[in-house]
Scaffold this motif. Sequence first.
Motif, short mmCIF file in Angstrom:
data_model
loop_
_atom_site.label_atom_id
_atom_site.label_comp_id
_atom_site.label_asym_id
_atom_site.label_seq_id
_atom_site.Cartn_x
_atom_site.Cartn_y
_atom_site.Cartn_z
N GLY A 1 18.09 4.94 1.84
CA GLY A 1 16.85 5.33 2.48
C GLY A 1 15.68 4.58 1.85
N SER A 2 14.59 4.42 2.61
CA SER A 2 13.44 3.71 2.07
C SER A 2 12.15 4.19 2.72
CB SER A 2 13.60 2.19 2.27
OG SER A 2 13.51 1.86 3.64
N GLY A 3 11.04 3.86 2.09
CA GLY A 3 9.73 4.22 2.62
C GLY A 3 8.67 3.39 1.91
N SER A 4 7.43 3.81 2.03
CA SER A 4 6.31 3.09 1.43
C SER A 4 5.56 4.02 0.47
CB SER A 4 5.36 2.58 2.52
OG SER A 4 6.04 1.72 3.41
N ALA A 5 4.77 3.44 -0.40
CA ALA A 5 4.00 4.20 -1.39
C ALA A 5 2.83 3.34 -1.84
CB ALA A 5 4.88 4.59 -2.57
N PHE A 6 1.91 3.94 -2.61
CA PHE A 6 0.78 3.17 -3.11
C PHE A 6 0.30 3.74 -4.44
CE2 PHE A 6 -0.73 6.43 -0.23
CZ PHE A 6 -1.85 6.97 -0.83
N LEU A 7 -0.27 2.85 -5.25
CA LEU A 7 -0.75 3.22 -6.58
C LEU A 7 -2.11 3.89 -6.51
CD1 LEU A 7 0.17 0.01 -8.64
CD2 LEU A 7 1.31 2.24 -8.75
N VAL A 8 -2.26 4.97 -7.28
CA VAL A 8 -3.55 5.61 -7.51
C VAL A 8 -3.72 5.74 -9.02
CG1 VAL A 8 -3.56 6.83 -5.31
CG2 VAL A 8 -2.56 7.92 -7.34
N ASP A 9 -4.86 6.21 -9.46
CA ASP A 9 -5.09 6.38 -10.88
C ASP A 9 -4.04 7.30 -11.50
OD1 ASP A 9 -6.32 6.25 -13.37
OD2 ASP A 9 -7.71 7.88 -12.92
N GLY A 10 -3.22 6.76 -12.38
CA GLY A 10 -2.23 7.56 -13.09
C GLY A 10 -0.86 7.62 -12.47
N GLY A 11 -0.69 7.07 -11.27
CA GLY A 11 0.63 7.19 -10.68
C GLY A 11 0.77 6.62 -9.28
N LEU A 12 1.72 7.19 -8.55
CA LEU A 12 2.13 6.68 -7.25
C LEU A 12 2.12 7.82 -6.24
CD1 LEU A 12 3.51 3.89 -6.18
CD2 LEU A 12 5.62 5.24 -6.26
N VAL A 13 1.68 7.54 -5.02
CA VAL A 13 1.66 8.54 -3.94
C VAL A 13 2.57 8.08 -2.82
CG1 VAL A 13 0.25 9.64 -2.16
CG2 VAL A 13 -0.65 9.39 -4.48
N ARG B 1 -2.33 -4.42 -10.97
CA ARG B 1 -2.23 -4.22 -9.52
C ARG B 1 -3.39 -3.37 -9.01
NH1 ARG B 1 2.35 -6.29 -7.71
NH2 ARG B 1 4.02 -6.68 -9.22
N HIS B 2 -3.61 -3.44 -7.71
CA HIS B 2 -4.72 -2.69 -7.11
C HIS B 2 -4.48 -1.19 -7.23
CE1 HIS B 2 -8.10 -1.98 -4.40
NE2 HIS B 2 -7.35 -1.07 -3.81
N ILE B 3 -5.49 -0.47 -7.63
CA ILE B 3 -5.44 0.99 -7.71
C ILE B 3 -6.31 1.55 -6.59
CG2 ILE B 3 -5.90 3.03 -9.12
CD1 ILE B 3 -3.65 1.27 -10.18
N PHE B 4 -5.70 2.31 -5.71
CA PHE B 4 -6.42 2.85 -4.55
C PHE B 4 -7.25 4.07 -4.92
CE2 PHE B 4 -3.05 0.43 -2.55
CZ PHE B 4 -3.65 -0.11 -1.43
N GLU B 5 -8.40 4.19 -4.27
CA GLU B 5 -9.22 5.41 -4.37
C GLU B 5 -8.94 6.27 -3.15
OE1 GLU B 5 -13.38 5.15 -5.77
OE2 GLU B 5 -13.08 2.99 -5.70
#
Length: 265
Positions: free
Chosen positions: A27-39, A104-108
């Motif tokens: 299985g697979s999906g997508s995610a993105f970096l935020v301050d302190g971790g991954l969402v 890497r880019h950190i999303f707000e």
Amino acid sequence: MKPTELIEKCRSGIAQISLENDRECIGSGSAFLVDGGLVTNSHNLRRITFDTLVIRFENDISNNSSNEIRLSSQHCIESIAAESSENEKDFVYIILSEPECNGRHIFELSDSSSLTVGEQIVFMGYPFSSPHLTAHVGYVSSLHQSNGVEIIQIDGSVNSGNSGGPLLDLKTGKVAGIVTRAETGLLKEQFNRLLQALKNNHEILKHQQSFAKIIIAGIDPIQAMKASQASMEQIVTQLRRSANVGIGFAFSAKYVKEDIIHLKK
């Protein structure tokens, strides 16, 4: 901000997550970096049992760090700091401090109140287990609530594997929503009933074959029908996976934002 500028600015912070058992992707999906971790989406991790979570970032020759992180399922679950189930707000926030995330880019995070119906948005991810990051420009077609949760309806090509990716507000560059699913235009129940009927037929044929074996012109007709049923199952499964009418949905990012803020207090 222009879509091309925003995509180039933030693409390094978007990951593909893959669930593996014995090194086989299930299985697979997508995610993105935020301050302190991954969402990502909760359903990306909770629907199937896995032994390893693989987090892969797009290859970037300007970034000297590795682009892959491997976490055991136990480590992954223990690193979850905030979560809402698929039936609620469908997000998970994983604490992540591996060196592969450096540079890497950190999303707000923002929320859906920053959006208006008809405005252009960007969403990014890894549909259909593709190793290549894809970016889409779409429009907000509806802002509404379902079971008390703020929903962003997207006029854009959301596909299997986009789940967990960020929906970006072009005005601010922030994450307004988390992509969660696509609308196929076909009822999920119809696909499920058809698949179940094919599986039932397969079982009946197996049962019949155990009683008698008939050969006609050197061909076993029951074996041939079994193979045909199996092929049809695969076709229907792929149709259900890839059916798309260009409509997707995202949950407002405000829920994970609120939980992360609460954690840091």
